[in-house]
Design an enzyme around this catalytic site. Structure first.
Site, mmCIF file in Angstrom:
data_model
loop_
_atom_site.group_PDB
_atom_site.id
_atom_site.type_symbol
_atom_site.label_atom_id
_atom_site.label_comp_id
_atom_site.label_asym_id
_atom_site.label_seq_id
_atom_site.Cartn_x
_atom_site.Cartn_y
_atom_site.Cartn_z
ATOM 1 N N ARG A 147 -1.933 -8.196 13.537
ATOM 2 C CA ARG A 147 -2.346 -7.228 12.510
ATOM 3 C C ARG A 147 -3.063 -7.935 11.361
ATOM 4 N NH1 ARG A 147 2.728 -4.744 12.921
ATOM 5 N NH2 ARG A 147 3.225 -5.167 10.755
ATOM 6 N N LYS A 151 0.830 -1.218 0.000
ATOM 7 C CA LYS A 151 0.000 0.000 0.000
ATOM 8 C C LYS A 151 0.861 1.264 0.000
ATOM 9 C CE LYS A 151 -2.263 -0.654 3.875
ATOM 10 N NZ LYS A 151 -1.829 -1.967 4.314
ATOM 11 N N ARG A 165 -9.931 1.746 8.751
ATOM 12 C CA ARG A 165 -9.650 0.345 9.064
ATOM 13 C C ARG A 165 -10.803 -0.310 9.814
ATOM 14 N NH1 ARG A 165 -3.683 1.013 9.081
ATOM 15 N NH2 ARG A 165 -2.632 -0.958 9.439
ATOM 16 N N ARG A 225 10.937 -2.087 12.000
ATOM 17 C CA ARG A 225 9.814 -1.514 12.755
ATOM 18 C C ARG A 225 9.576 -2.290 14.043
ATOM 19 N NH1 ARG A 225 4.759 -0.284 8.809
ATOM 20 N NH2 ARG A 225 3.674 -1.219 10.563
HETATM 21 P P1 AMP Z 1 0.509 0.796 9.126
HETATM 22 O O1 AMP Z 1 1.754 1.575 8.907
HETATM 23 O O2 AMP Z 1 -0.625 1.219 8.252
HETATM 24 O O3 AMP Z 1 0.763 -0.686 9.090
HETATM 25 O O4 AMP Z 1 0.018 1.110 10.621
HETATM 26 C C1 AMP Z 1 0.822 0.774 11.722
HETATM 27 C C2 AMP Z 1 -0.040 0.701 12.961
HETATM 28 O O5 AMP Z 1 -0.626 1.971 13.232
HETATM 29 C C3 AMP Z 1 -1.197 -0.267 12.890
HETATM 30 O O6 AMP Z 1 -0.832 -1.610 13.168
HETATM 31 C C4 AMP Z 1 -2.118 0.295 13.957
HETATM 32 O O7 AMP Z 1 -1.634 -0.021 15.260
HETATM 33 C C5 AMP Z 1 -1.940 1.785 13.759
HETATM 34 N N1 AMP Z 1 -2.901 2.327 12.788
HETATM 35 C C6 AMP Z 1 -2.646 2.827 11.553
HETATM 36 N N2 AMP Z 1 -3.761 3.225 10.948
HETATM 37 C C7 AMP Z 1 -4.776 2.955 11.802
HETATM 38 C C8 AMP Z 1 -6.186 3.110 11.740
HETATM 39 N N3 AMP Z 1 -6.798 3.614 10.659
HETATM 40 N N4 AMP Z 1 -6.914 2.722 12.825
HETATM 41 C C9 AMP Z 1 -6.323 2.221 13.919
HETATM 42 N N5 AMP Z 1 -5.000 2.028 14.040
HETATM 43 C C10 AMP Z 1 -4.223 2.387 12.994
#
Ligand code: AMP
Length: 195
Positions: A144, A13, A88, A133
């Protein structure tokens, strides 16, 4: 152009969203990036959410919605944006609907990326080697992926029912997947010329 990009972790993404943002001259807004920046800067939001994120959980809707509403209200978002990692949950879908309604805007398309589970796991492991990360540990990755299946995957149908979703296979090379996204958006009727 107002786009959402959706799909499980590791599907690409962020990579694809950055290329689309560049092509269309719009900001790429990743809620994950915003949260990680808050954690790195030690803001009160960052302190509040670090444990949750490291464990692979979701940040509460209300906090996430506020972050997105503030970001979309910034001047560089006036001409469009691409949202990566938001919404999400179904609650976040409704919150985004309200933000758009308030601004008199609408989503042009939802790009839904897919790849086989084995490919996702392979890419996540490659990312661990590159980015390191804190939430890329086996338990958090598993959490996740399962939260994605439970909370986020059903949202694809919500947007599909609205006629907004274009489904794109993301197992090819980066540039081939990008070309495929552009083709799908053009077939869908959007102006895909680079700005
Ligand atoms: P990502 O970089 O999109 O994988 O996001 C990393 C982490 O941020 C996720 O595993 C969640 O803990 C948090 N996060 C990101 N976007 C959201 C969202 N829309 N709602 C809730 N938590 C989020």
């Amino acid at each position: 152009m107002r786009l959402l990009i959706m799909g499980p972790q590791g599907v690409g993404k962020g990579t694809q969203a950055k290329l689309l943002a560049k092509r269309f001259g719009i900001p790429h807004i990743s809620t994950g990036d915003v949260f990680r920046a808050n954690i790195a800067e030690g803001t009160s939001l960052g302190v509040q959410i670090k444990g949750l994120i490291d464990a692979g959980g979701l940040v509460p809707d209300e906090l996430t919605d506020t972050v997105v509403a503030q970001r979309l209200a910034e001047p560089d978002c006036a001409g469009g944006w691409i949202l990566d990692g938001y919404p999400r949950t179904i609650e976040q879908v409704h919150a985004l609907d309200a933000m758009l309604l308030g601004a008199g805007h609408r989503i042009d398309a939802v790009v839904a990326l897919r790849a086989d589970h084995a490919e996702l796991i392979k890419r996540i492991h490659e990312r661990i080697a590159i980015e390191g990360r804190a939430d890329d540990n086996p338990a958090a990755i598993e959490r996740r992926l399962s939260l994605y299946d439970k909370e986020t995957a059903p949202l694809l149908n919500v947007y599909k029912d609205r006629g907004l979703t274009v489904f794109v296979n993301s197992e090819d090379k980066i540039e081939d997947t990008q070309a495929s996204i552009i083709r799908h958006l053009a077939d869908y009727g959007l102006d895909v010329n680079a700005r």
